[in-house]
Design an enzyme around this catalytic site. Sequence first.
Site, PDB file in Angstrom:
ATOM      1  N   CYS A  73       0.860  -1.189   0.000  1.00  0.00           N
ATOM      2  CA  CYS A  73       0.000   0.000   0.000  1.00  0.00           C
ATOM      3  C   CYS A  73       0.893   1.234   0.000  1.00  0.00           C
ATOM      4  O   CYS A  73       1.855   1.304   0.767  1.00  0.00           O
ATOM      5  CB  CYS A  73      -0.889  -0.014   1.240  1.00  0.00           C
TER       6      CYS A  73
ATOM      7  N   HIS B 282      -8.001  -3.617  -3.828  1.00  0.00           N
ATOM      8  CA  HIS B 282      -7.271  -2.856  -2.810  1.00  0.00           C
ATOM      9  C   HIS B 282      -7.770  -1.404  -2.764  1.00  0.00           C
ATOM     10  O   HIS B 282      -8.064  -0.866  -1.691  1.00  0.00           O
ATOM     11  CB  HIS B 282      -5.777  -2.914  -3.136  1.00  0.00           C
ATOM     12  N   GLU B 283      -7.880  -0.777  -3.950  1.00  0.00           N
ATOM     13  CA  GLU B 283      -8.279   0.637  -3.986  1.00  0.00           C
ATOM     14  C   GLU B 283      -9.747   0.802  -3.598  1.00  0.00           C
ATOM     15  O   GLU B 283     -10.105   1.772  -2.921  1.00  0.00           O
ATOM     16  CB  GLU B 283      -8.007   1.248  -5.362  1.00  0.00           C
TER      17      GLU B 283
ATOM     18  N   HIS C 116     -10.154   0.991   0.041  1.00  0.00           N
ATOM     19  CA  HIS C 116      -9.837   2.314   0.616  1.00  0.00           C
ATOM     20  C   HIS C 116     -11.088   3.205   0.676  1.00  0.00           C
ATOM     21  O   HIS C 116     -11.216   4.039   1.565  1.00  0.00           O
ATOM     22  CB  HIS C 116      -8.769   3.028  -0.221  1.00  0.00           C
TER      23      HIS C 116
HETATM   24 ZN    ZN Z   1      -3.461   1.206  -0.299  1.00  0.00          ZN
END
Ligand code: ZN
Length: 160
Positions: A88, A130-131, A134
């Site tokens: 990250c 992953h994004e 967020h």
């Molecule tokens: Zn990240």
Amino acid sequence: MTEPIRRFDDPVLRAVAAPVRDFDRELRRLVKSLTLTMRAGAGRAGLAAPQLGVPLRVLVYAYDGASGHLVNPRLELSPRRITADEACLSAPGVWWPLERSYMVTARGRDMFGKSVTVRALGVLARVLQHEADHLDGVLFSDHLEASERERFLAAALPSE
Ligand SMILES: [Zn+2]
């Protein structure tokens, strides 16, 4: 127009980001900042708006010739999952193995409000998951088991 990336312990990374309602100049500026900041470092494959301190549902990605942005994305995940090392930009330099879906279909809008669909597999599918996490205030360490998470946090947030 590159901007500093918020670190792992910043509270903005824990907030659930709000859906974009105005597809205006501000949004296009945000997409540009995200894209430039992502491209400013080698090996950067994705970035989400909360990482620049902006609590909106916007992400950018770039991997192996595929690049773009998604506004208000919704992800459909394949049942097939694989484990690979992941990192990250909010915890630079720390890589950790994590299981994710192998394929993703992401539906959302572009910065002009037009519907877009992105189908991805492998690393790009991982980046999108992953994004998108967020945008929900989820960090990838949240997917680790407790003991692993402790070791991860010790590596990601060294005491000063
Ligand atoms: Zn990240």
